[in-house]
Design an enzyme around this catalytic site. Structure first.
Site, PDB file in Angstrom:
ATOM      1  N   THR A 229      -8.302 -36.980  48.021  1.00  0.00           N
ATOM      2  CA  THR A 229      -8.965 -36.949  46.718  1.00  0.00           C
ATOM      3  C   THR A 229     -10.361 -37.522  46.883  1.00  0.00           C
ATOM      4  O   THR A 229     -10.556 -38.556  47.511  1.00  0.00           O
ATOM      5  CB  THR A 229      -8.182 -37.744  45.663  1.00  0.00           C
ATOM      6  OG1 THR A 229      -6.920 -37.098  45.435  1.00  0.00           O
ATOM      7  CG2 THR A 229      -8.948 -37.799  44.349  1.00  0.00           C
ATOM      8  N   PHE A 231     -13.517 -39.119  45.070  1.00  0.00           N
ATOM      9  CA  PHE A 231     -13.940 -39.858  43.893  1.00  0.00           C
ATOM     10  C   PHE A 231     -15.453 -39.992  43.918  1.00  0.00           C
ATOM     11  O   PHE A 231     -16.069 -40.010  44.988  1.00  0.00           O
ATOM     12  CB  PHE A 231     -13.325 -41.261  43.886  1.00  0.00           C
ATOM     13  CG  PHE A 231     -11.823 -41.282  43.799  1.00  0.00           C
ATOM     14  CD1 PHE A 231     -11.177 -41.501  42.593  1.00  0.00           C
ATOM     15  CD2 PHE A 231     -11.041 -41.090  44.931  1.00  0.00           C
ATOM     16  CE1 PHE A 231      -9.806 -41.528  42.512  1.00  0.00           C
ATOM     17  CE2 PHE A 231      -9.654 -41.118  44.863  1.00  0.00           C
ATOM     18  CZ  PHE A 231      -9.038 -41.337  43.645  1.00  0.00           C
TER      19      PHE A 231
END
Length: 330
Positions: A229, A231
């Site tokens: 992921t 960010f």
């Protein structure tokens, strides 16, 4: 240890930029080599030491992140800022933006993209409405664990946030085909539920399992072993060029044939490499879109600045969300 203490005392926290990781001083590097300490362990220790010093010197500097504790957004913030950071857990992505806009937090950490599920819609929609700057990037490998207080054969229900369930759908279908799947607000909330409800398991991080006293029934259950992921850090800061930067923009074009192709030719002609592009539908104009475009380079570099000026000639709207150092996988 005495050398480490003296080196930590020399950290001038007010002068440190929380967005940039300060490398350990040479004397600590030599000390680590003497004891055959892996560089990553030294760097992690130094990051936490600096963050603790910074918190003492700058007690008002807070970072908002999607909570609760040991959610993946929380872990991303800790990875970048260190364990001394003053974190403000929030319930939604929009709330993280609001904390920055209202001045309640200096910075915020929000997810923007996952290598399995793609874009994070809530983040993109909020970018289109809130005046914040992207000033950093964090890449976090996501390894999901099945957590609980019972054996796998006794599990009747699996809880987690929708994205985590999606990233483990294949594993769940193969190993827990009869278990009910329930969506909750966060992976950490799922771990809390598993700690108090018989027969309920959670998909969450190892750290969340430790926090709630859960057993790791299975680990690394994500379908994609390279599940990452991405960010971004938002705030009102503009990092200086580092030589390894990216820039993110929002672009709206006229609704006519070839408009997007003409705009993309600007990047081709300037030899600028695009790293990400997403279309996002406009709520007030059916069949029209905003484009989120990320590319290599810093807005202060001559080639990038010239390309942005040319791109404005094609655009109905062009917002430069920010230029920031590229994130690194550890």
């Amino acid at each position: 240890l005495e050398r480490s203490r003296r080196a930590a005392e020399r950290v001038e926290a007010p002068a440190e930029d929380a967005l940039q990781f300060t490398r350990p001083p040479n004397e600590l590097v030599l000390l680590a080599e003497r004891f055959d300490l892996p560089p990553v362990i030294l760097e992690n220790w130094w990051r936490h030491t600096v963050s603790i010093c910074r918190r003492v010197a700058l007690p008002g500097e807070r970072v908002a992140a999607l909570g609760p504790v040991f959610s993946y957004s929380h872990l991303a913030a800790i990875k970048h800022f260190g364990m001394g950071v003053d974190l403000a857990p929030v319930a939604t992505i929009e709330a993280a933006f609001e904390e920055v806009v209202r001045g309640h937090a200096s910075l915020a950490v929000v997810p923007v993209e996952n290598s399995t599920d793609g874009r994070v819609v809530d983040t993109l929609s909020t970018f289109a409405r809130f005046p914040v700057t992207v000033c950093g990037e964090i890449l976090l490998p996501i390894h999901h664990c099945l957590l609980g207080k019972c054996r796998r054969a006794e599990i009747t229900e699996v809880r987690s946030k929708p994205q985590a369930l999606s990233q483990c759908r294949g594993w769940l279908a193969s190993h827990l085909p009869t278990a009910r799947v329930v969506e909750v607000a966060s992976t950490a909330a799922a771990a809390a539920d598993a700690a108090r409800l018989p027969g309920v398991a959670a998909i969450a991080s190892r750290e969340a399992g430790i926090q709630h006293g859960l057993d790791i029934i299975n680990e690394n259950i994500e379908d994609n072993p390279r599940n990452i992921t991405r960010f971004v850090i938002i705030g009102n800061r503009q990092p200086q060029p580092t030589g390894r930067d990216k820039t993110l923009i929002i672009l709206r074009l006229a609704h006519r044939p070839g408009a997007l192709a003409d705009a993309m030719n600007v990047f081709r002609d300037a030899a600028i490499n695009m790293t990400w592009i997403e279309s996002f539908p406009l709520t007030d104009a059916p069949s029209e879109y905003l484009f989120f475009i990320e590319f290599e380079g810093h807005r202060d570099e001559a080639a990038v600045s010239a390309a942005l000026e040319e791109l404005r000639q094609h655009a109905q709207r062009l917002d430069v969300l920010g230029s920031y150092p590229q994130g690194e996988l550890e």
